[in-house]
Design a protein around this motif. Structure first.
Motif, mmCIF file in Angstrom:
data_model
loop_
_atom_site.group_PDB
_atom_site.id
_atom_site.type_symbol
_atom_site.label_atom_id
_atom_site.label_comp_id
_atom_site.label_asym_id
_atom_site.label_seq_id
_atom_site.Cartn_x
_atom_site.Cartn_y
_atom_site.Cartn_z
ATOM 1 N N GLN A 107 -1.585 -10.885 -13.240
ATOM 2 C CA GLN A 107 -2.078 -11.173 -11.896
ATOM 3 C C GLN A 107 -0.940 -11.074 -10.873
ATOM 4 N N GLU A 108 0.206 -11.693 -11.200
ATOM 5 C CA GLU A 108 1.352 -11.646 -10.288
ATOM 6 C C GLU A 108 1.854 -10.216 -10.099
ATOM 7 N N LYS A 109 1.890 -9.458 -11.198
ATOM 8 C CA LYS A 109 2.339 -8.073 -11.105
ATOM 9 C C LYS A 109 1.418 -7.248 -10.211
ATOM 10 N N LEU A 110 0.104 -7.428 -10.378
ATOM 11 C CA LEU A 110 -0.859 -6.685 -9.565
ATOM 12 C C LEU A 110 -0.767 -7.084 -8.096
ATOM 13 N N GLU A 111 -0.563 -8.369 -7.822
ATOM 14 C CA GLU A 111 -0.425 -8.814 -6.440
ATOM 15 C C GLU A 111 0.811 -8.212 -5.789
ATOM 16 N N ASP A 112 1.906 -8.118 -6.546
ATOM 17 C CA ASP A 112 3.119 -7.500 -6.018
ATOM 18 C C ASP A 112 2.891 -6.016 -5.724
ATOM 19 N N LEU A 113 2.196 -5.324 -6.631
ATOM 20 C CA LEU A 113 1.899 -3.909 -6.407
ATOM 21 C C LEU A 113 0.993 -3.724 -5.192
ATOM 22 N N LEU A 114 0.015 -4.598 -5.023
ATOM 23 C CA LEU A 114 -0.881 -4.522 -3.877
ATOM 24 C C LEU A 114 -0.099 -4.725 -2.580
ATOM 25 N N ALA A 115 0.796 -5.707 -2.569
ATOM 26 C CA ALA A 115 1.612 -5.952 -1.371
ATOM 27 C C ALA A 115 2.475 -4.736 -1.051
ATOM 28 N N GLU A 116 3.015 -4.085 -2.087
ATOM 29 C CA GLU A 116 3.831 -2.893 -1.874
ATOM 30 C C GLU A 116 3.000 -1.762 -1.278
ATOM 31 N N VAL A 117 1.790 -1.549 -1.803
ATOM 32 C CA VAL A 117 0.923 -0.489 -1.296
ATOM 33 C C VAL A 117 0.518 -0.778 0.143
ATOM 34 N N LYS A 118 0.217 -2.032 0.445
ATOM 35 C CA LYS A 118 -0.142 -2.394 1.819
ATOM 36 C C LYS A 118 1.027 -2.124 2.768
ATOM 37 N N GLY A 119 2.233 -2.446 2.322
ATOM 38 C CA GLY A 119 3.408 -2.192 3.150
ATOM 39 C C GLY A 119 3.610 -0.702 3.404
ATOM 40 N N LEU A 120 3.417 0.125 2.369
ATOM 41 C CA LEU A 120 3.546 1.567 2.524
ATOM 42 C C LEU A 120 2.469 2.122 3.468
ATOM 43 N N TYR A 121 1.261 1.579 3.392
ATOM 44 C CA TYR A 121 0.178 2.018 4.275
ATOM 45 C C TYR A 121 0.524 1.707 5.727
ATOM 46 N N LYS A 122 1.010 0.475 5.949
ATOM 47 C CA LYS A 122 1.363 0.081 7.316
ATOM 48 C C LYS A 122 2.507 0.933 7.846
ATOM 49 N N GLN A 123 3.476 1.239 6.976
ATOM 50 C CA GLN A 123 4.613 2.067 7.368
ATOM 51 C C GLN A 123 4.147 3.473 7.764
ATOM 52 N N LYS A 124 3.179 4.016 7.033
ATOM 53 C CA LYS A 124 2.737 5.379 7.292
ATOM 54 C C LYS A 124 1.777 5.468 8.480
ATOM 55 N N TYR A 125 0.825 4.518 8.572
ATOM 56 C CA TYR A 125 -0.225 4.632 9.577
ATOM 57 C C TYR A 125 -0.055 3.675 10.756
ATOM 58 N N GLY A 126 0.940 2.798 10.695
ATOM 59 C CA GLY A 126 1.216 1.925 11.820
ATOM 60 C C GLY A 126 0.247 0.784 12.005
#
Length: 176
Positions: A107-126
């Motif tokens: 669960q913790e690993k998946l939450e960390d991966l989700l946070a990383e993907v969200k950060g990359l999305y925000k970085q790319k699309y603003g």
């Protein structure tokens, strides 16, 4: 011309090999009388020296000592020195000390991966994936509705006419 016997041919071949050996190594094959001798009956005895092989246990102990030396050279301490990693109890039983770190849950690993993907999305699309009301909404029943815009595709007839116009233009360009 008389034919030569096999014996003579072999003796000539042997002489040639000996000559080639002497030419290559600078000494005669026959010079080294120390490696063999003949007894009174004319039997050839070849001298050999055998070194007794070390027992397997001794070989393993030598290899272990070498590995321990290499460990000490690399890490600056002896494998056997402190006994920090093991101890013997009063019965002579060996106990190995170990420290186990708790592993992160899936669960913790998946939450960390989700946070990383969200950060990359925000970085790319603003914008954040979590912004409310942008691409989805919930109705009064709690059902999720995803907003989408569908553009009608051009009819096949239009596509074919465009391709025909392009071909005609290329033809006119090439042939006038």
């Amino acid at each position: 011309m008389p034919t030569r016997s096999n014996q003579e041919k072999l003796e000539d071949s042997l002489a040639e090999v000996k000559r080639l050996y002497e030419q290559k190594y600078g000494e005669s094959v026959d010079n080294d009388k120390e490696d063999f001798e003949y007894d009174d009956d004319g039997t050839l005895w070849i001298k050999s020296v055998t070194v007794p092989a070390r027992p397997v246990q001794e070989k393993l102990e030598v290899m272990l000592a070498e590995v321990k030396d290499l460990y000490e050279q690399k890490y600056g301490k002896s494998v056997d020195s402190d006994g920090e990693d093991f101890e013997y109890d009063e019965d002579g039983t060996l106990w190995v000390r170990s420290i186990t770190m708790p592993a992160r849950s899936n669960q913790e690993k998946l939450e960390d991966l989700l946070a990383e993907v969200k950060g990359l999305y925000k970085q790319k699309y603003g914008e954040s994936v979590d912004d409310e009301g942008r691409d989805f909404e919930y109705d009064e029943d709690g059902t999720l509705w995803v907003k989408s815009i569908t553009m009608p595709s051009r009819p096949n007839q239009e596509k074919l006419e465009d391709m025909l116009s392009e071909v005609k233009a290329l033809y006119a360009q090439k042939y006038g």
